[in-house]
Write a protein that holds these residues in place. Structure first.
Motif, PDB file in Angstrom:
ATOM      1  N   CYS A   1       0.805  -1.216   0.000  1.00 58.17           N
ATOM      2  CA  CYS A   1       0.000   0.000   0.000  1.00 58.17           C
ATOM      3  C   CYS A   1       0.843   1.273   0.000  1.00 58.17           C
ATOM      4  O   CYS A   1       0.443   2.276  -0.568  1.00 58.17           O
ATOM      5  N   ILE A   2       1.955   1.246   0.688  1.00 56.42           N
ATOM      6  CA  ILE A   2       2.768   2.442   0.863  1.00 56.42           C
ATOM      7  C   ILE A   2       3.918   2.428  -0.141  1.00 56.42           C
ATOM      8  O   ILE A   2       4.692   1.483  -0.172  1.00 56.42           O
ATOM      9  N   PRO A   3       4.044   3.493  -0.928  1.00 53.77           N
ATOM     10  CA  PRO A   3       5.135   3.516  -1.896  1.00 53.77           C
ATOM     11  C   PRO A   3       6.482   3.718  -1.207  1.00 53.77           C
ATOM     12  O   PRO A   3       6.566   4.236  -0.107  1.00 53.77           O
ATOM     13  N   SER A   4       7.534   3.307  -1.892  1.00 57.73           N
ATOM     14  CA  SER A   4       8.887   3.483  -1.371  1.00 57.73           C
ATOM     15  C   SER A   4       9.221   4.972  -1.302  1.00 57.73           C
ATOM     16  O   SER A   4       9.039   5.688  -2.283  1.00 57.73           O
ATOM     17  N   PRO A   5       9.709   5.459  -0.150  1.00 55.86           N
ATOM     18  CA  PRO A   5       9.976   6.892   0.001  1.00 55.86           C
ATOM     19  C   PRO A   5      11.383   7.298  -0.454  1.00 55.86           C
ATOM     20  O   PRO A   5      11.800   8.411  -0.193  1.00 55.86           O
ATOM     21  N   ILE A   6      12.115   6.448  -1.159  1.00 54.72           N
ATOM     22  CA  ILE A   6      13.495   6.750  -1.516  1.00 54.72           C
ATOM     23  C   ILE A   6      13.521   7.581  -2.798  1.00 54.72           C
ATOM     24  O   ILE A   6      13.481   7.040  -3.909  1.00 54.72           O
TER      25      ILE A   6
ATOM     26  N   ARG B   1      -6.767  -2.248   3.789  1.00 51.85           N
ATOM     27  CA  ARG B   1      -5.534  -2.036   3.022  1.00 51.85           C
ATOM     28  C   ARG B   1      -5.844  -1.829   1.538  1.00 51.85           C
ATOM     29  O   ARG B   1      -5.226  -0.989   0.876  1.00 51.85           O
ATOM     30  N   LEU B   2      -6.816  -2.583   1.008  1.00 56.13           N
ATOM     31  CA  LEU B   2      -7.215  -2.383  -0.387  1.00 56.13           C
ATOM     32  C   LEU B   2      -7.788  -0.981  -0.595  1.00 56.13           C
ATOM     33  O   LEU B   2      -7.501  -0.326  -1.610  1.00 56.13           O
ATOM     34  N   ALA B   3      -8.606  -0.521   0.351  1.00 61.56           N
ATOM     35  CA  ALA B   3      -9.179   0.823   0.254  1.00 61.56           C
ATOM     36  C   ALA B   3      -8.073   1.878   0.315  1.00 61.56           C
ATOM     37  O   ALA B   3      -8.111   2.872  -0.424  1.00 61.56           O
ATOM     38  N   LEU B   4      -7.100   1.668   1.190  1.00 63.37           N
ATOM     39  CA  LEU B   4      -5.970   2.595   1.280  1.00 63.37           C
ATOM     40  C   LEU B   4      -5.195   2.601  -0.031  1.00 63.37           C
ATOM     41  O   LEU B   4      -4.833   3.660  -0.550  1.00 63.37           O
ATOM     42  N   LYS B   5      -4.943   1.438  -0.579  1.00 64.62           N
ATOM     43  CA  LYS B   5      -4.206   1.334  -1.833  1.00 64.62           C
ATOM     44  C   LYS B   5      -4.945   2.070  -2.946  1.00 64.62           C
ATOM     45  O   LYS B   5      -4.345   2.824  -3.716  1.00 64.62           O
TER      46      LYS B   5
END
Length: 185
Positions: A104-109, A171-175
């Motif tokens: 769900c959370i993208p990589s912050p790099i 998590r699907l809703a967050l995504k």
């Protein structure tokens, strides 16, 4: 004892502030640290570090919500200790929480990491505000406090499978909300 009274004890540099803090918030702090670290001795160390930080920071800080402030301090201490010992692969609790959210959370790099983190925080806050209160509480208990799905299932009087499905749907809703905002996952 009320939070304002406890903070007043800190402001007066009265050592009773620590014992009153432990009475009122010790269990909460212990649970947060233990959910992240899964090792009781390390969790206790983080709780004690939290009391020390409260002693050192109040004053000048004057938290409006002492319980939330302590929860954040103990969580940060536990995460710092987890990161320090991560190479030893001692903690399964945080590993599981992070693995559940990695889709769900993208990589912050990136070069603009700080700006993107702020934008992501705003998106997450808007999403949390948009979901029903019960879902918001469950999501925060799971992914902020690190509570186990089985424990949440007991509290909400549902089966662990049903709670896991609810967490999956959240998590699907967050995504979906993140993708709608332009985050590619």
């Amino acid at each position: 004892m009320k939070d304002l009274q406890i903070i007043s004890l800190y402001n007066q540099r009265d050592e009773a502030a620590i014992s009153e803090t432990a009475k009122k918030y010790g269990t909460l702090c212990q649970r947060i640290a233990l959910n992240i670290l899964t090792v009781a001795a390390d969790a206790e160390e983080c709780v004690n570090d939290t009391y020390l930080q409260a002693w050192n920071c109040i004053p000048p800080q004057q938290p409006e919500r002492l319980g939330a402030w302590l929860g954040k301090v103990v969580r940060n201490a536990a995460i710092n200790l987890w990161n320090k010992n991560h190479r030893k692969k001692r903690y399964a609790g945080m590993e599981q929480l992070l693995s559940e959210l990695e889709d769900c959370i993208p990589s912050p790099i990136t070069v603009e990491r700080t700006i993107e983190e702020k934008e992501l925080t705003e998106v997450l806050n808007r999403w949390l505000a948009s979901i029903p209160k019960d879902d918001r509480i469950i999501f925060m208990r799971r992914y902020w406090n690190g509570e186990a799905v089985n424990g949440l299932a007991r509290v909400y009087k549902v089966t662990p499978t049903r709670m896991a499905k609810r967490m999956y749907r959240l998590r699907l809703a967050l995504k979906a909300a993140l993708e709608k905002e332009g985050y590619m996952l």
